[in-house]
Design a protein around this motif. Structure first.
Motif, mmCIF file in Angstrom:
data_model
loop_
_atom_site.group_PDB
_atom_site.id
_atom_site.type_symbol
_atom_site.label_atom_id
_atom_site.label_comp_id
_atom_site.label_asym_id
_atom_site.label_seq_id
_atom_site.Cartn_x
_atom_site.Cartn_y
_atom_site.Cartn_z
ATOM 1 N N ASP A 1 0.849 -1.122 0.042
ATOM 2 C CA ASP A 1 0.046 -0.090 -0.013
ATOM 3 C C ASP A 1 0.880 1.378 -0.089
ATOM 4 N N GLN A 2 1.931 1.172 -0.717
ATOM 5 C CA GLN A 2 2.799 2.069 -0.565
ATOM 6 C C GLN A 2 3.059 2.385 -2.356
ATOM 7 N N CYS A 3 2.318 2.484 -3.051
ATOM 8 C CA CYS A 3 2.368 2.413 -4.442
ATOM 9 C C CYS A 3 3.308 3.630 -4.935
ATOM 10 N N GLY A 4 2.873 4.650 -4.661
ATOM 11 C CA GLY A 4 3.555 5.987 -5.005
ATOM 12 C C GLY A 4 5.124 5.935 -4.294
ATOM 13 N N MET A 5 5.314 5.022 -3.635
ATOM 14 C CA MET A 5 6.676 5.031 -2.895
ATOM 15 C C MET A 5 7.657 3.790 -3.440
ATOM 16 N N GLY A 6 6.968 2.949 -4.191
ATOM 17 C CA GLY A 6 7.582 1.681 -4.466
ATOM 18 C C GLY A 6 9.036 1.757 -5.461
ATOM 19 N N VAL A 7 9.682 1.035 -5.157
ATOM 20 C CA VAL A 7 9.703 -0.301 -4.446
ATOM 21 C C VAL A 7 9.730 -0.168 -2.934
ATOM 22 N N ALA A 8 8.511 -0.622 -2.384
ATOM 23 C CA ALA A 8 8.311 -0.488 -0.798
ATOM 24 C C ALA A 8 9.156 -1.696 -0.199
ATOM 25 N N VAL A 9 9.856 -1.571 0.753
ATOM 26 C CA VAL A 9 10.269 -2.475 1.885
ATOM 27 C C VAL A 9 10.006 -2.297 3.399
ATOM 28 N N VAL A 10 9.791 -3.182 3.882
ATOM 29 C CA VAL A 10 9.388 -3.009 5.435
ATOM 30 C C VAL A 10 10.282 -4.205 6.121
ATOM 31 N N ILE A 11 10.956 -3.636 7.251
ATOM 32 C CA ILE A 11 11.976 -4.663 8.135
ATOM 33 C C ILE A 11 11.324 -4.732 9.460
ATOM 34 N N TYR A 12 10.939 -5.698 9.860
ATOM 35 C CA TYR A 12 10.491 -6.019 11.271
ATOM 36 C C TYR A 12 11.637 -6.750 11.838
ATOM 37 N N PRO A 13 11.574 -6.690 13.201
ATOM 38 C CA PRO A 13 10.737 -6.331 14.296
ATOM 39 C C PRO A 13 10.692 -4.817 14.347
ATOM 40 N N GLU A 14 11.684 -3.897 13.762
ATOM 41 C CA GLU A 14 11.773 -2.426 13.695
ATOM 42 C C GLU A 14 10.795 -1.886 13.297
ATOM 43 N N ALA A 15 10.077 -2.435 12.296
ATOM 44 C CA ALA A 15 8.801 -1.494 11.677
ATOM 45 C C ALA A 15 9.510 -0.492 10.666
ATOM 46 N N GLU B 1 23.180 -1.703 0.140
ATOM 47 C CA GLU B 1 23.235 -0.833 1.563
ATOM 48 C C GLU B 1 22.384 -1.260 2.485
ATOM 49 N N ILE B 2 21.067 -1.469 2.108
ATOM 50 C CA ILE B 2 20.138 -1.894 3.245
ATOM 51 C C ILE B 2 20.454 -3.183 3.904
ATOM 52 N N PHE B 3 21.129 -4.262 3.293
ATOM 53 C CA PHE B 3 21.427 -5.426 4.002
ATOM 54 C C PHE B 3 22.681 -5.254 4.793
ATOM 55 N N HIS B 4 23.769 -4.538 4.307
ATOM 56 C CA HIS B 4 25.205 -4.499 5.140
ATOM 57 C C HIS B 4 24.712 -3.452 6.249
ATOM 58 N N GLU B 5 24.254 -2.250 5.869
ATOM 59 C CA GLU B 5 23.655 -1.471 7.102
ATOM 60 C C GLU B 5 22.595 -1.743 8.089
ATOM 61 N N HIS B 6 21.606 -2.029 7.354
ATOM 62 C CA HIS B 6 20.422 -2.196 8.325
ATOM 63 C C HIS B 6 20.244 -3.602 8.955
ATOM 64 N N VAL C 1 19.032 3.034 6.875
ATOM 65 C CA VAL C 1 19.571 3.801 5.687
ATOM 66 C C VAL C 1 18.498 5.030 5.691
ATOM 67 N N GLU C 2 18.871 6.043 6.189
ATOM 68 C CA GLU C 2 18.022 7.066 6.346
ATOM 69 C C GLU C 2 17.551 7.640 5.131
ATOM 70 N N ARG C 3 18.350 7.717 4.028
ATOM 71 C CA ARG C 3 17.999 8.443 2.719
ATOM 72 C C ARG C 3 16.921 7.660 2.086
ATOM 73 N N LEU C 4 16.729 6.404 2.411
ATOM 74 C CA LEU C 4 15.472 5.466 1.815
ATOM 75 C C LEU C 4 14.179 5.458 2.607
#
Lengths: 134, 134
Positions: B80-94, B107-112, B119-122
Motif C-alpha cells: 500500500d505504498q504504490c507511490g513510494m515503490g519499491v516498498a520494503v519493510v523490515i521487522y521487528p523494527e518496522a 546498502e540496506i543489507f549491510h547497514e540495516h 538507511v536514512e536516505r531511503l
C-alpha cells in the motif's frame, strides 16, 4: 478514526532504539504465506492448504472493520514453515501461527488483531534457532 | 552459529507483553513488495519498478552471509505504498523504505540487516495515520 479503539495500542518500539520518527505505520501487520510449490513436492505448500482463503477472509474482516491504514493484511512468499502451513505471522508482536485453516481466520482477527490476544492453540514456537537466554 | 554476530541483537519484545514463549524467530524479517498491477494502472507497481530484483539481491546476500534461520527475506503483496515503490519493510523494527532500487539492496543489507543502522536516505515516515504523540 480514534486509534484507541483497538484494545492493544501499538507498542512504543522507539524506546531506547535511537529512532526519532514514527516506526509503526500499521498497528498490526499480518502476513499469510501463499507460496506455491510443484504438486510433486512432498513438502506441500501453503497455497494448496488454503493460504489464499485465509488471506481473503482476513482482508474481508479488516475491510468490514474499517481498519484501512491501521492494520494491513498481506500475502507473502514462503515463510519457511512448510511443515506448519498455512503459516501466518503478525508484527510487531512477531507471533507465528501454523496449520491455519480458513475457518480460523475469524478467531485470529477478532482475538489477536482486534483484541491483542494471541490464539494460543494455533501458535508456533520459534521456528528458527532458540533466542539466547539473556 | 553464534547469534551474537549480528551487531544489534533481537530486542526483548517479551518484556511486559505477557508472552511466555519465544516470539522473535527471525532477528530481522524483510518484506519486499512485488505487487503487479495492470500496465494501464497509473499507480504503477513495485513489480515493474524492480521489486523482484531487490528481493533477489537481498536473498543472495542473506544466503552468502550464512544467515538462514536468523533473518528472512520475503516477497510480499501490495504494501500500500504504490507511490513510494519499491516498498520494503523490515521487522521487528518496522522500518519502512521507499523508492528502493536494486542497487540499494546491498546498502540496506549491510547497514540495516547486518548492522542495525537504518538507511536514512531511503526511509519512509509513517505511511498511515501518525501515531499518537504519547
Amino acid at each position: 478514526m480514534d486509534r484507541e479503539t483497538l484494545s492493544w495500542p501499538a507498542w512504543d518500539l522507539q524506546g531506547g532504539s535511537g529512532y526519532n520518527r514514527p516506526m509503526i505505520p500499521y498497528e498490526r501487520h499480518v502476513f499469510i504465506c501463499v507460496n506455491e510449490r510443484d504438486p510433486s513436492d512432498p513438502r506441500g505448500c501453503c497455497s494448496t492448504r488454503g493460504g489464499h482463503e485465509v488471506a481473503s477472509r482476513l482482508k474481508e474482516l479488516a475491510h468490514a472493520a474499517g481498519l484501512k491504514g491501521r492494520i494491513r493484511i498481506n500475502k507473502a512468499g514462503c515463510l519457511d514453515q512448510c511443515g506448519m502451513g498455512v503459516a501466518v505471522v503478525i508484527y510487531p508482536e512477531a507471533v507465528w501461527y501454523g496449520r491455519v485453516k480458513p475457518e480460523d481466520a475469524d478467531e485470529i482477527f477478532h482475538e489477536h488483531v482486534m483484541q491483542g490476544r494471541p490464539v494460543e492453540r494455533l501458535r508456533i514456537g520459534s521456528p528458527g534457532p532458540s533466542p539466547a537466554a539473556d
